[in-house]
Design a protein around this motif. Structure first.
Motif, PDB file in Angstrom:
ATOM      1  N   UNK A 111      26.276  -1.258 -54.605  1.00 60.45           N
ATOM      2  CA  UNK A 111      27.177  -1.733 -53.547  1.00 60.45           C
ATOM      3  C   UNK A 111      27.408  -3.237 -53.686  1.00 60.45           C
ATOM      4  N   UNK A 112      26.328  -3.956 -54.032  1.00 59.91           N
ATOM      5  CA  UNK A 112      26.436  -5.406 -54.219  1.00 59.91           C
ATOM      6  C   UNK A 112      25.441  -5.813 -55.292  1.00 59.91           C
ATOM      7  N   UNK A 114      24.111  -9.113 -57.709  1.00 62.60           N
ATOM      8  CA  UNK A 114      24.112 -10.507 -58.145  1.00 62.60           C
ATOM      9  C   UNK A 114      23.157 -10.607 -59.328  1.00 62.60           C
ATOM     10  N   UNK A 115      23.022 -11.780 -59.919  1.00 59.27           N
ATOM     11  CA  UNK A 115      22.245 -11.871 -61.159  1.00 59.27           C
ATOM     12  C   UNK A 115      20.775 -11.523 -60.967  1.00 59.27           C
ATOM     13  N   UNK A 116      20.252 -11.679 -59.755  1.00 59.91           N
ATOM     14  CA  UNK A 116      18.815 -11.463 -59.561  1.00 59.91           C
ATOM     15  C   UNK A 116      18.483 -10.330 -58.592  1.00 59.91           C
ATOM     16  N   UNK A 117      19.486  -9.654 -58.063  1.00 55.47           N
ATOM     17  CA  UNK A 117      19.205  -8.617 -57.071  1.00 55.47           C
ATOM     18  C   UNK A 117      20.394  -7.676 -56.945  1.00 55.47           C
ATOM     19  N   UNK A 118      20.157  -6.556 -56.263  1.00 59.04           N
ATOM     20  CA  UNK A 118      21.244  -5.594 -56.058  1.00 59.04           C
ATOM     21  C   UNK A 118      20.924  -4.698 -54.874  1.00 59.04           C
ATOM     22  N   UNK A 119      21.986  -4.105 -54.334  1.00 59.95           N
ATOM     23  CA  UNK A 119      21.862  -3.100 -53.279  1.00 59.95           C
ATOM     24  C   UNK A 119      22.592  -1.865 -53.778  1.00 59.95           C
ATOM     25  N   UNK A 135      19.669   3.755 -48.645  1.00 60.28           N
ATOM     26  CA  UNK A 135      20.167   2.511 -49.234  1.00 60.28           C
ATOM     27  C   UNK A 135      18.961   1.693 -49.691  1.00 60.28           C
ATOM     28  N   UNK A 137      17.480  -1.880 -51.649  1.00 60.88           N
ATOM     29  CA  UNK A 137      17.694  -3.238 -52.160  1.00 60.88           C
ATOM     30  C   UNK A 137      16.540  -3.570 -53.087  1.00 60.88           C
ATOM     31  N   UNK A 138      16.846  -4.209 -54.189  1.00 59.98           N
ATOM     32  CA  UNK A 138      15.786  -4.574 -55.126  1.00 59.98           C
ATOM     33  C   UNK A 138      16.121  -5.899 -55.792  1.00 59.98           C
ATOM     34  N   UNK A 139      15.059  -6.613 -56.132  1.00 58.65           N
ATOM     35  CA  UNK A 139      15.256  -7.932 -56.703  1.00 58.65           C
ATOM     36  C   UNK A 139      14.350  -8.165 -57.894  1.00 58.65           C
TER      37      UNK A 139
ATOM     38  N   UNK B  39      15.785 -12.962 -48.886  1.00 58.99           N
ATOM     39  CA  UNK B  39      16.868 -12.857 -49.875  1.00 58.99           C
ATOM     40  C   UNK B  39      17.527 -11.476 -49.861  1.00 58.99           C
ATOM     41  N   UNK B  40      16.743 -10.440 -49.598  1.00 59.80           N
ATOM     42  CA  UNK B  40      17.306  -9.086 -49.564  1.00 59.80           C
ATOM     43  C   UNK B  40      18.264  -8.937 -48.383  1.00 59.80           C
ATOM     44  N   UNK B  43      21.499 -10.755 -49.007  1.00 59.37           N
ATOM     45  CA  UNK B  43      22.385  -9.966 -49.873  1.00 59.37           C
ATOM     46  C   UNK B  43      23.066  -8.864 -49.054  1.00 59.37           C
ATOM     47  N   UNK B  44      22.312  -8.289 -48.131  1.00 57.53           N
ATOM     48  CA  UNK B  44      22.880  -7.262 -47.240  1.00 57.53           C
ATOM     49  C   UNK B  44      23.987  -7.869 -46.377  1.00 57.53           C
ATOM     50  N   UNK B  47      27.037  -8.257 -48.493  1.00 58.56           N
ATOM     51  CA  UNK B  47      27.712  -6.973 -48.720  1.00 58.56           C
ATOM     52  C   UNK B  47      28.539  -6.589 -47.493  1.00 58.56           C
ATOM     53  N   UNK B  50      31.638  -8.748 -47.189  1.00 57.31           N
ATOM     54  CA  UNK B  50      32.675  -8.311 -48.132  1.00 57.31           C
ATOM     55  C   UNK B  50      33.443  -7.108 -47.593  1.00 57.31           C
ATOM     56  N   UNK B  51      32.698  -6.143 -47.055  1.00 54.75           N
ATOM     57  CA  UNK B  51      33.363  -4.937 -46.533  1.00 54.75           C
ATOM     58  C   UNK B  51      34.201  -5.260 -45.307  1.00 54.75           C
ATOM     59  N   UNK B  56      35.699 -10.582 -51.845  1.00 58.95           N
ATOM     60  CA  UNK B  56      34.648 -10.451 -52.861  1.00 58.95           C
ATOM     61  C   UNK B  56      34.012 -11.822 -53.041  1.00 58.95           C
ATOM     62  N   UNK B  59      28.943 -15.279 -56.563  1.00 60.47           N
ATOM     63  CA  UNK B  59      27.489 -15.459 -56.414  1.00 60.47           C
ATOM     64  C   UNK B  59      27.139 -16.888 -55.977  1.00 60.47           C
ATOM     65  N   UNK B  62      27.037 -17.425 -52.253  1.00 59.42           N
ATOM     66  CA  UNK B  62      25.985 -16.802 -51.452  1.00 59.42           C
ATOM     67  C   UNK B  62      24.957 -17.849 -51.017  1.00 59.42           C
TER      68      UNK B  62
END
Lengths: 144, 84
Positions: A111-112, A114-119, A135, A137-139, B39-40, B43-44, B47, B50-51, B56, B59, B62
């Motif tokens: 869903x999202x 970045x260079x160091x993490x994602x969802x 859902x 999230x991990x980094x 940080x998590x 990022x949420x 996201x 963005x929605x 968009x 990085x 952020x």
């Protein structure tokens, strides 16, 4: 892209008995994955979960989904491969039991990123039945 | 979407991520130091921004999401680029 078990073991930092993906049938690096876990009656968790009614623990479905996400991020990534750790589990629901003989099909879609993490949004199915979803999230926590 | 709407929408997104009442999200409350976001969760938030705003985020931007006031600036920059 597809990944067989040997390739999965080479990519994941995990080892027996904690590799919970057997094959990836479709990987779009950094974007999506469909991966398989064949659940058997000889899984280590079956001994205790539960002795007379074997069920795959929900937390291991989350772990299988997390490993699928990890493969999605690591496939095609140049070395050194980053080490990802689960950072957040959100809205995970378990709708139907998963038992020995079932093939768990895990699909994840980023869903999202970045260079160091994602969802990612993940769905686990057995056949046509959606057994779990949520859902993750991990980094990055370093290099593998 | 005017500034008030952007502010209220962002406040709600941030409050949901921080699991606090929207009123607690003051303009300059620092997300990490004062609202206990990590940080998590940031990022949420990105996201959801963005929605919600149909943009968009790059990085590098952020890192600018440090307070409600800063987030409004970032959201409005992208909305202006999008032309709304």
């Amino acid at each position: 892209m597809t990944l067989d078990f040997d390739q999965i073991c080479a990519l994941l930092p995990h080892a027996y008995p904690f590799v919970l993906i057997d094959r990836a049938v479709e990987v779009v690096p950094g974007q999506s994955i469909t991966a398989l876990k064949n659940v058997t009656g000889t899984e280590p968790f079956v001994q205790g979960h539960f002795p007379r009614r074997a069920l795959m623990p929900g937390v291991l479905m989350i772990e299988a989904a997390a490993q699928a996400c990890c493969l999605m991020m690591l496939a095609g990534h140049p070395s050194p491969k980053p080490l990802y750790a689960l950072g957040r589990v959100e809205r995970f629901r378990f709708r139907s039991p998963v038992r020995p003989g079932d093939q768990l099909v895990v699909t994840a879609k980023a869903d999202k990123v970045v260079s160091t993490a994602a969802i990612a949004e993940v769905v686990c199915r057995v056949g046509e039945v959606e057994v779990a979803s949520g859902r993750l999230s991990f980094g990055q926590v370093g290099s593998a | 979407m005017d500034t008030n709407e952007v502010t209220n929408t962002l406040r709600k997104i941030i409050a949901e991520a921080a699991e606090i009442e929207p009123e607690a999200v003051t303009m300059d409350a620092h997300f990490i130091k004062e609202l206990d976001l990590d940080s998590m969760l940031l990022l949420e938030i990105a996201a959801k921004v963005e929605k919600t705003f149909k943009v968009k985020l790059e990085e590098r931007d952020l890192k600018e999401l440090t307070s409600l006031r800063q987030s409004i600036t970032v959201a409005q920059k992208y909305m202006a680029q999008r032309g709304s």
